[in-house]
Design an enzyme around this catalytic site. Structure first.
Site, PDB file in Angstrom:
ATOM      1  N   HIS A   1       0.825  -1.211   0.000  1.00  0.00           N
ATOM      2  CA  HIS A   1       0.000   0.000   0.000  1.00  0.00           C
ATOM      3  C   HIS A   1       0.862   1.264   0.000  1.00  0.00           C
ATOM      4  O   HIS A   1       2.085   1.200   0.190  1.00  0.00           O
ATOM      5  CB  HIS A   1      -0.957  -0.007   1.203  1.00  0.00           C
ATOM      6  CG  HIS A   1      -0.278  -0.121   2.536  1.00  0.00           C
ATOM      7  ND1 HIS A   1       0.344   0.931   3.145  1.00  0.00           N
ATOM      8  CD2 HIS A   1      -0.148  -1.173   3.385  1.00  0.00           C
ATOM      9  CE1 HIS A   1       0.833   0.541   4.314  1.00  0.00           C
ATOM     10  NE2 HIS A   1       0.559  -0.744   4.472  1.00  0.00           N
TER      11      HIS A   1
ATOM     12  N   CYS B   1       3.208  -5.041   6.529  1.00  0.00           N
ATOM     13  CA  CYS B   1       2.814  -4.694   5.160  1.00  0.00           C
ATOM     14  C   CYS B   1       4.005  -4.099   4.395  1.00  0.00           C
ATOM     15  O   CYS B   1       5.023  -3.760   4.985  1.00  0.00           O
ATOM     16  CB  CYS B   1       1.686  -3.673   5.176  1.00  0.00           C
ATOM     17  SG  CYS B   1       0.095  -4.423   5.531  1.00  0.00           S
TER      18      CYS B   1
END
Lengths: 308, 455
Positions: A192, A208
């Site tokens: 992301h 992440c």
């Protein structure tokens, strides 16, 4: 008198243009042409070259402080982050090596931005948790390399082979402008954007993969759901205390898959899912050693692989 | 009158000489065929020599041993072939590597089309006979050359009194014991090494070494591998002859079933019987089992080294056998002729390559798969970590079974017979779903059906 005014006007034009050149020059080349190595010293280094460096570091998201023209500890930290991104030795010194690598990298980035997209072929993503880079490959050829942030030592990014299973936009906040979800069975992980661009190039996330918003935005339309994502990095050996069976999904299964692969019995993707490919690899191992080829990772299999 | 008689005599003499000359010429011309006919093989003549001005293009099909990494084996094999072609510049060898699962099927198809390779090497299969196109290779060896192989090894390759396949290496199945725990009173190591031991002696010994929390014996597999070992113990490790007829009678199968029941009811082995093998490696390495078997060539080396690491003094014993043999499974090199026969010299060239490859392949399998070379002269080159006594058991080629392992006449179907007919019947019996009688009858019925209709 008229000549005098004309002479004064000409002088003014020449002076203005010279001044403009003097002022424009540092913006283009001060940092890159000055031969001085910039580093933390006592007393601190100052000057337009430091100012220029800070501007570039800020632009790249590595520096959050003010453009002071003083090489302080915050500037040194930013240089270290830049060095990590450029895959250079991290020592906080901005020298000729850094200048050259930065010039090449920025040139490459500007070319990359101009490119319309990847050529046709099988697209996959490779994330190197050591180098903190996300590489886009087409038919196993490198198409583009982006800097990224990976999981902190306490919340490491999931090393393994995954697939993109979800795409969405504008999650906002710490997730930035784009989200590409991964099929990791034991948590929600994805690639992301970020609202902390300075963290790019470091191990800062909860697992992440963070990218600059502009990078993830660029990549987003190219990546279809189902794209393979390999996260590469050290995988700590974890003990497997009980037999594993077809249908299970866990870190232990992924451990089994990695060790099977090391032993030469390819289980397919190391995605932590005990599917037919893993069962076939286990059967091959069992048959190889003359055991009953059940495809289940029983105690005998775990002992053979050194997991139990 | 006298001179006329003399002329007639001279003419007769000339005629006889011409006739004899023609006869001799004809004899020389048809000799190879006469020889071949006398030997029952019209397409071979080992006395024919290859010619240096003739090019021989030979097809070699190889199924490499099942190893996690086959690349180094392949590389070495290519070096071996290069050495051969360097020494024989008029030989061209085209090597095809067959994939794991298709090797037998591809050969079967090629045989049906009449286009098999000149040489076929399947590093995992003990099948020795593949049908009418196979060329007997023993005939190309001199008596002295044949002495390089022990008699038992040759016997495995004999079909209809002819040796069709050239023995390359043997994969042993052995038993590994924990010397500290294995102290039976009735069977000493030296006796067993010298004379072997029967299933009954084995059952008695494991009962003797049983202690509280220590099993006498754990099997590595109660599945088809174990059943195959039992077939070998009773001296006939195949269920079908090469002509498709069942080898075993119902009475013999009942004997095997009875032996299994005796083992499964012995307190020296884990229970339940169908899961005896569940924790075999952990039990042995944790010193909770005095013996483990059958152990194949890969597991033997792994378990030996692991045992030493955990403080066990391992020792290799032969598996019990009713006929005094050791369980060694032969690997062979086989030669074929094609439907459009290429001539005696081509066949001779094939035999020449086979003769060269057999010992080289033996050393290759020894290096990468811990196989025992089939030729006696190569045994001293065995490089395995076992003690001299254990190595002697491991490589006891003189005690090789006189029968090869094969489960059916057709190359592509043999394993399927095993997989679809024999293994399920054995599993049902081991699970307790079938009685011994049902097992014996069921296996023969299924084999008969499979032979008629395919598995």
């Amino acid at each position: 008198m008229k000549h005098l005014w004309l002479s004064l006007l000409l002088c003014a034009i020449v002076f203005t243009s010279l001044t403009a050149q003097v002022q424009a020059a540092p913006l283009q080349c001060n940092c890159l042409e000055d031969n001085r190595d910039l580093q933390l010293t006592a007393p601190a280094q100052t000057g337009p070259d430091v100012e220029e460096l800070q501007t570039i570091l800020k632009e790249l998201g590595y520096y959050e402080g003010e453009i002071s023209g003083i090489f302080d500890e915050a500037t040194q930290l930013a240089v270290e982050r830049l060095q990590a991104w450029l895959r250079l030795p991290v020592n906080g010194v901005f020298g000729a090596q850094e200048k050259e690598a930065l010039t090449i990298s920025l040139a490459h980035e500007s070319i990359g931005t101009a490119s319309p997209g990847p050529p046709p072929g099988e697209l996959r993503i490779e994330i190197d948790t050591e180098k903190k880079t996300l590489t886009l490959l087409v038919d196993d050829q490198v198409f583009k390399v982006y800097p990224c942030a990976v999981g902190k030592p306490s919340t490491k990014s999931p090393v393994g082979e995954w697939r993109i299973i979800q795409k969405s936009t504008n999650w906002g906040g710490g997730f930035g402008t784009r989200w590409l979800g991964l099929n990791v069975p034991w948590g929600i992980y994805g690639i992301h954007g970020t609202n902390k661009p300075n963290s790019i190039g470091t191990a800062a996330s909860a697992g992440c993969i963070r990218m600059h918003n502009r990078d993830v935005e660029e990549m987003y339309p190219w990546i279809p759901v189902g794209t393979r994502v390999s996260i590469i990095g050290p995988f700590p050996r974890i003990p497997v205390n009980s037999p594993l069976r077809v249908g299970q999904s866990s870190k232990e299964v992924q451990m089994l898959q990695l060790v099977l692969r090391e032993a030469g019995f390819n289980p397919g993707y190391t995605d932590g899912r005990y599917g037919p490919d893993t069962a076939a690899a286990v059967s091959r191992l069992q048959a190889f050693y003359g055991l009953r080829p059940t495809g289940q990772a029983d105690n005998n299999v775990l002992v053979l692989l050194g997991l139990h | 009158m006298r001179s006329r008689n003399r002329r007639q005599t001279r003419a007769r003499l000339v005629f006889i000489l011409i006739f004899l000359g023609l006869l001799l010429y004809g004899g020389v011309q048809i000799f190879p065929y006469c020889y071949a006919i006398l030997k029952g093989q019209y397409y071979i003549n080992p006395r024919v020599q290859t010619r240096s001005d003739e090019v021989y293009q030979l097809e070699l099909w190889v199924k490499l041993p099942s190893l996690p990494n086959q690349a180094p084996v392949r590389e070495k094999l290519e070096q071996i072939i290069s050495s051969f072609t360097a020494a024989h510049p008029n030989f061209q060898v085209n090597t095809t590597y067959l994939p794991e699962v298709q090797a037998m099927e591809r050969l079967q198809l090629a045989l049906e089309k009449g286009t098999p390779p000149d040489l076929f090497f399947h590093a995992d299969s003990s099948q020795t006979y593949y049908g009418d196109l196979q060329i007997p290779l023993e005939i190309y060896l001199t008596k002295e050359e044949k002495l390089a192989w022990p008699e038992g090894v040759w016997k495995q390759a004999i079909i209809d009194k002819q040796v069709y396949a050239l023995p390359v290496a043997l994969y042993p199945r052995i038993m590994l014991v924990n010397s500290e725990l294995w102290q039976p009173t009735t069977c000493s190591h030296s006796d067993v090494l010298a004379n072997g031991w029967t299933w009954e002696q084995f059952l008695q010994c494991i009962a003797e070494v049983k202690q509280e929390k220590v099993y006498g014996f754990v099997p590595t597999s109660v599945g088809d591998a174990f059943f195959a070992g039992m077939l070998a113990a009773w001296g006939e490790p195949k269920l079908l002859h090469h002509d498709g007829e069942p080898t075993w009678s119902a009475e013999q199968l009942l004997q095997l079933a009875e032996a299994w029941l005796q083992l499964s009811q012995n307190p020296a082995v884990p229970s339940p019987p169908a899961q005896m093998d569940r924790d075999c490696l952990a039990l042995f390495l944790n010193k909770r089992a005095a013996a483990i078997g059958p152990v194949n060539h890969h597991l033997a080396k792994w378990l030996w080294e692991k045992s030493l690491q955990v403080g066990i003094t391992p020792s290799i014993w032969p598996l019990p056998n009713q006929t005094g043999h050791s369980d060694l499974r032969g690997i062979y090199l086989v030669a074929f002729r094609q439907a459009d026969y290429k001539g005696h010299r081509h066949t001779k060239a094939t035999a020449q390559l086979a003769h060269y490859l057999a010992p080289e392949l033996a050393l290759l399998l020894q290096e990468f798969a811990y196989a025992v070379p089939a030729q006696l002269s190569l045994l001293d080159r065995l490089d395995l970590p076992y003690t001299a006594e254990s190595l002697a058991v491991y490589a006891d080629v003189a005690k090789a079974l006189p029968t090869s392992y094969s489960y059916g006449p057709e190359p592509g179907m043999a394993e399927k017979h095993w997989q679809h007919t024999i293994a399920p019947a054995w599993d049902r019996f081991v699970q307790g779903e079938w009685t011994a009688q049902e097992f014996a009858e069921g296996i023969l019925l299924d084999l008969a059906r499979a032979t008629i209709a395919g598995p």
